[in-house]
Design a protein around this motif. Sequence first.
Motif, PDB file in Angstrom:
ATOM      1  N   LEU A 279      20.863  -9.673  -8.587  1.00 57.61           N
ATOM      2  CA  LEU A 279      20.251  -8.450  -8.069  1.00 57.61           C
ATOM      3  C   LEU A 279      19.101  -7.994  -8.962  1.00 57.61           C
ATOM      4  CD1 LEU A 279      23.439  -6.486  -6.936  1.00 57.61           C
ATOM      5  CD2 LEU A 279      21.778  -7.664  -5.487  1.00 57.61           C
ATOM      6  N   ALA A 280      19.272  -8.132 -10.295  1.00 57.52           N
ATOM      7  CA  ALA A 280      18.188  -7.753 -11.202  1.00 57.52           C
ATOM      8  C   ALA A 280      16.957  -8.624 -10.969  1.00 57.52           C
ATOM      9  CB  ALA A 280      18.663  -7.862 -12.651  1.00 57.52           C
ATOM     10  N   THR A 281      17.197  -9.920 -10.762  1.00 53.62           N
ATOM     11  CA  THR A 281      16.076 -10.825 -10.493  1.00 53.62           C
ATOM     12  C   THR A 281      15.391 -10.471  -9.177  1.00 53.62           C
ATOM     13  OG1 THR A 281      17.207 -12.606 -11.696  1.00 53.62           O
ATOM     14  CG2 THR A 281      15.434 -13.243 -10.187  1.00 53.62           C
ATOM     15  N   ARG A 282      16.206 -10.186  -8.160  1.00 52.52           N
ATOM     16  CA  ARG A 282      15.621  -9.815  -6.862  1.00 52.52           C
ATOM     17  C   ARG A 282      14.836  -8.517  -6.970  1.00 52.52           C
ATOM     18  NH1 ARG A 282      20.336 -10.051  -2.513  1.00 52.52           N
ATOM     19  NH2 ARG A 282      18.645  -9.153  -1.267  1.00 52.52           N
ATOM     20  N   LEU A 283      15.378  -7.531  -7.741  1.00 55.48           N
ATOM     21  CA  LEU A 283      14.660  -6.267  -7.917  1.00 55.48           C
ATOM     22  C   LEU A 283      13.351  -6.483  -8.646  1.00 55.48           C
ATOM     23  CD1 LEU A 283      14.576  -3.191  -7.724  1.00 55.48           C
ATOM     24  CD2 LEU A 283      15.891  -3.082  -9.845  1.00 55.48           C
ATOM     25  N   ASP A 284      13.388  -7.306  -9.705  1.00 56.17           N
ATOM     26  CA  ASP A 284      12.164  -7.589 -10.451  1.00 56.17           C
ATOM     27  C   ASP A 284      11.130  -8.286  -9.560  1.00 56.17           C
ATOM     28  OD1 ASP A 284      10.767  -7.779 -13.111  1.00 56.17           O
ATOM     29  OD2 ASP A 284      10.861  -9.904 -12.596  1.00 56.17           O
ATOM     30  N   ASP A 285      11.603  -9.253  -8.757  1.00 49.56           N
ATOM     31  CA  ASP A 285      10.681  -9.937  -7.839  1.00 49.56           C
ATOM     32  C   ASP A 285      10.096  -8.981  -6.817  1.00 49.56           C
ATOM     33  OD1 ASP A 285      11.242 -12.255  -9.179  1.00 49.56           O
ATOM     34  OD2 ASP A 285      12.688 -13.010  -7.704  1.00 49.56           O
ATOM     35  N   ALA A 286      10.954  -8.081  -6.299  1.00 43.29           N
ATOM     36  CA  ALA A 286      10.473  -7.123  -5.302  1.00 43.29           C
ATOM     37  C   ALA A 286       9.432  -6.188  -5.904  1.00 43.29           C
ATOM     38  CB  ALA A 286      11.651  -6.315  -4.743  1.00 43.29           C
ATOM     39  N   LEU A 287       9.678  -5.695  -7.142  1.00 43.38           N
ATOM     40  CA  LEU A 287       8.702  -4.822  -7.793  1.00 43.38           C
ATOM     41  C   LEU A 287       7.395  -5.568  -8.053  1.00 43.38           C
ATOM     42  CD1 LEU A 287      10.996  -2.957 -10.354  1.00 43.38           C
ATOM     43  CD2 LEU A 287       9.965  -2.016  -8.282  1.00 43.38           C
ATOM     44  N   THR A 288       7.520  -6.821  -8.524  1.00 41.15           N
ATOM     45  CA  THR A 288       6.310  -7.604  -8.786  1.00 41.15           C
ATOM     46  C   THR A 288       5.516  -7.843  -7.509  1.00 41.15           C
ATOM     47  OG1 THR A 288       7.427  -8.705 -10.638  1.00 41.15           O
ATOM     48  CG2 THR A 288       5.458  -9.767  -9.745  1.00 41.15           C
ATOM     49  N   ASP A 289       6.221  -8.214  -6.430  1.00 39.38           N
ATOM     50  CA  ASP A 289       5.537  -8.440  -5.151  1.00 39.38           C
ATOM     51  C   ASP A 289       4.873  -7.167  -4.661  1.00 39.38           C
ATOM     52  OD1 ASP A 289       6.394 -11.027  -5.255  1.00 39.38           O
ATOM     53  OD2 ASP A 289       8.064 -10.759  -3.865  1.00 39.38           O
ATOM     54  N   GLY A 290       5.566  -6.030  -4.822  1.00 36.05           N
ATOM     55  CA  GLY A 290       4.987  -4.757  -4.384  1.00 36.05           C
ATOM     56  C   GLY A 290       3.724  -4.421  -5.154  1.00 36.05           C
ATOM     57  N   LEU A 291       3.763  -4.636  -6.484  1.00 36.22           N
ATOM     58  CA  LEU A 291       2.571  -4.359  -7.283  1.00 36.22           C
ATOM     59  C   LEU A 291       1.427  -5.291  -6.908  1.00 36.22           C
ATOM     60  CD1 LEU A 291       4.166  -3.765 -10.805  1.00 36.22           C
ATOM     61  CD2 LEU A 291       3.135  -2.058  -9.308  1.00 36.22           C
ATOM     62  N   VAL A 292       1.746  -6.569  -6.676  1.00 31.64           N
ATOM     63  CA  VAL A 292       0.689  -7.518  -6.294  1.00 31.64           C
ATOM     64  C   VAL A 292       0.062  -7.118  -4.966  1.00 31.64           C
ATOM     65  CG1 VAL A 292       0.270  -9.904  -5.581  1.00 31.64           C
ATOM     66  CG2 VAL A 292       1.638  -9.440  -7.614  1.00 31.64           C
ATOM     67  N   ARG A 293       0.920  -6.737  -3.991  1.00 32.03           N
ATOM     68  CA  ARG A 293       0.367  -6.326  -2.693  1.00 32.03           C
ATOM     69  C   ARG A 293      -0.510  -5.083  -2.822  1.00 32.03           C
ATOM     70  NH1 ARG A 293       5.599  -7.654  -0.909  1.00 32.03           N
ATOM     71  NH2 ARG A 293       6.196  -5.442  -0.921  1.00 32.03           N
ATOM     72  N   ARG A 294      -0.084  -4.137  -3.655  1.00 34.16           N
ATOM     73  CA  ARG A 294      -0.885  -2.917  -3.824  1.00 34.16           C
ATOM     74  C   ARG A 294      -2.193  -3.211  -4.560  1.00 34.16           C
ATOM     75  NH1 ARG A 294       3.934  -1.651  -2.689  1.00 34.16           N
ATOM     76  NH2 ARG A 294       4.558   0.373  -1.854  1.00 34.16           N
ATOM     77  N   GLU A 295      -2.158  -4.133  -5.535  1.00 33.63           N
ATOM     78  CA  GLU A 295      -3.393  -4.515  -6.204  1.00 33.63           C
ATOM     79  C   GLU A 295      -4.352  -5.212  -5.241  1.00 33.63           C
ATOM     80  OE1 GLU A 295      -2.112  -6.911  -9.418  1.00 33.63           O
ATOM     81  OE2 GLU A 295      -1.518  -5.219 -10.697  1.00 33.63           O
ATOM     82  N   GLU A 296      -3.797  -6.078  -4.384  1.00 29.61           N
ATOM     83  CA  GLU A 296      -4.649  -6.748  -3.399  1.00 29.61           C
ATOM     84  C   GLU A 296      -5.249  -5.737  -2.429  1.00 29.61           C
ATOM     85  OE1 GLU A 296      -2.059  -9.549  -1.642  1.00 29.61           O
ATOM     86  OE2 GLU A 296      -2.235 -11.036  -3.265  1.00 29.61           O
ATOM     87  N   ARG A 297      -4.449  -4.736  -2.014  1.00 33.46           N
ATOM     88  CA  ARG A 297      -4.951  -3.695  -1.110  1.00 33.46           C
ATOM     89  C   ARG A 297      -6.064  -2.889  -1.775  1.00 33.46           C
ATOM     90  NH1 ARG A 297      -5.689  -2.033   4.083  1.00 33.46           N
ATOM     91  NH2 ARG A 297      -5.561   0.257   4.250  1.00 33.46           N
ATOM     92  N   LEU A 298      -5.853  -2.560  -3.055  1.00 31.97           N
ATOM     93  CA  LEU A 298      -6.868  -1.801  -3.784  1.00 31.97           C
ATOM     94  C   LEU A 298      -8.152  -2.608  -3.917  1.00 31.97           C
ATOM     95  CD1 LEU A 298      -7.617   0.697  -5.431  1.00 31.97           C
ATOM     96  CD2 LEU A 298      -6.620  -0.422  -7.438  1.00 31.97           C
ATOM     97  N   ALA A 299      -8.012  -3.913  -4.233  1.00 32.81           N
ATOM     98  CA  ALA A 299      -9.210  -4.740  -4.358  1.00 32.81           C
ATOM     99  C   ALA A 299      -9.937  -4.855  -3.022  1.00 32.81           C
ATOM    100  CB  ALA A 299      -8.817  -6.136  -4.862  1.00 32.81           C
ATOM    101  N   TRP A 300      -9.178  -4.951  -1.924  1.00 29.33           N
ATOM    102  CA  TRP A 300      -9.816  -5.044  -0.599  1.00 29.33           C
ATOM    103  C   TRP A 300     -10.566  -3.763  -0.264  1.00 29.33           C
ATOM    104  CZ3 TRP A 300      -8.631  -2.489   4.120  1.00 29.33           C
ATOM    105  CH2 TRP A 300      -9.288  -3.011   5.251  1.00 29.33           C
ATOM    106  N   LEU A 301      -9.965  -2.623  -0.558  1.00 31.97           N
ATOM    107  CA  LEU A 301     -10.637  -1.342  -0.288  1.00 31.97           C
ATOM    108  C   LEU A 301     -11.880  -1.188  -1.157  1.00 31.97           C
ATOM    109  CD1 LEU A 301      -7.526   1.020   0.008  1.00 31.97           C
ATOM    110  CD2 LEU A 301      -8.989   0.208   1.864  1.00 31.97           C
ATOM    111  N   ALA A 302     -11.777  -1.608  -2.428  1.00 26.11           N
ATOM    112  CA  ALA A 302     -12.951  -1.525  -3.293  1.00 26.11           C
ATOM    113  C   ALA A 302     -14.066  -2.423  -2.772  1.00 26.11           C
ATOM    114  CB  ALA A 302     -12.570  -1.916  -4.723  1.00 26.11           C
ATOM    115  N   GLY A 303     -13.680  -3.610  -2.271  1.00 27.07           N
ATOM    116  CA  GLY A 303     -14.684  -4.498  -1.701  1.00 27.07           C
ATOM    117  C   GLY A 303     -15.368  -3.888  -0.479  1.00 27.07           C
TER     118      GLY A 303
END
Length: 454
Positions: A279-303
């Motif tokens: 569960l800790a691994t899944r939570l860490d993966d979920a948080l990492t995926d969420g941050l990556v998606r939000r960073e990609e969204r931010l980069a797309w909006l900045a573009g």
Amino acid sequence: MSPATTADRDVYTPSRLNLEARTLLEGHFPLLWIEGELSNLARPASGHLYFSLKDARAQVRCAMFRNRNRVLRFRPSDGQQVLLRARVGLYEGRGEFQLIVESMEEAGHGALQRAFDELRARLEAEGLFDPARRRPLPAVPRQLGVITSASGAALRDVLHVLARRFPALPVIVYPATVQGAEAPAALRAALAAAVRRAECDVLLLVRGGGSLEDLWAFNDEALARAIRACPIPVVTGVGHETDFTIADFVADLRAPTPSAAAEAASPDGAAWLARVNELATRLDDALTDGLVRREERLAWLAGRLRVQHPAQRLRERVQRLDELDQRLRRAWRAVLRGAEHRLAVARSKLARHVPTARVAALREIIAGYDHRLRLAARETLARRRQQLRATARALDVVSPLATLDRGYAIVTDADGAVLRRAADTRAGAEIEARLAEGRLHCRVEAVQTDREES
């Protein structure tokens, strides 16, 4: 006597008479219990048992076939008092009345077994054994109680299993006598104390193996009713896997042994730890995926912001103007190069019509070809020499002899096979070590693997 009268007779043969007598006997008598003394016991090579069962005034012949007597827990002998479970029958071959024995017990044990069966049937009829009344065990008990002898092996087995599976689980022992006349009352008192103190959310009622007499305390009716009325889930582990008591039938869960009861009532610590880590691994993966998606969204909006900015559009127009200017310049240069080329072609044609100029030109061409040929030959020779030196260096690197020059050795067994691991040989074996200069013939004194060193 007239022939008609003779034809009306119903004449039996011995076979028919014995068959109908056997059918009548077997259909009239149910499977029954019968007690008496063994006599005339015979054990033929077939493995069957033939004997007589007698009392003070009568006896009856009995047969117990091999598939039944092979599960006997004792060795019958003449003069022994036994309790039989048998069917009434008739041996047709001799017209002999007999009993076909299904099971045999020693008489004292049989009395206890009858008492056990009667109590079990009565409590079952009352619904005390109804599976719907059993309560589920908690997945992770807050605290676990053990009702057993404080000095018995069963307690040690339970504590050993709990220490292995879930050391953090607190355990409270409610000591009680588990054998003898005072045992039922002691077990009921320990159960009442556990209910009164309300410290545990699971109770283990356990005892080691023994005979039916040794386990008889757990067949007490009052104890069975107390277990059924207990508000705390009860797990029994009495005797061995083949032992059953009344307490097992009323408990919320019956385990075959005390150790199995501890296994059933305690969570598997290793499994829980693995689940938490998962569960800790899944939570860490979920948080990492969420941050990556939000960073990609931010980069797309900045573009998008950069694309829509007026300064960006102005820069694009300036870049387009520069591009058109360069295209115009390239077009004019192409026109000029075309004119110059046509002029050069005309001059060349003119020069070809002058012999001296043509001879001189051919000489220059020949001289150029000679120079280029010499230069190409020198370059090719130098390149081939360089390739030869590189190949020689590479060959020297992978050469086994070069490895030997660096202080290594090639070790082979008596058959010439190369030894790559210490486990491929054994102590006392003859081996050969090839060095850069010479060979060594050796005998293995001892073998030590990397695993043993660690």
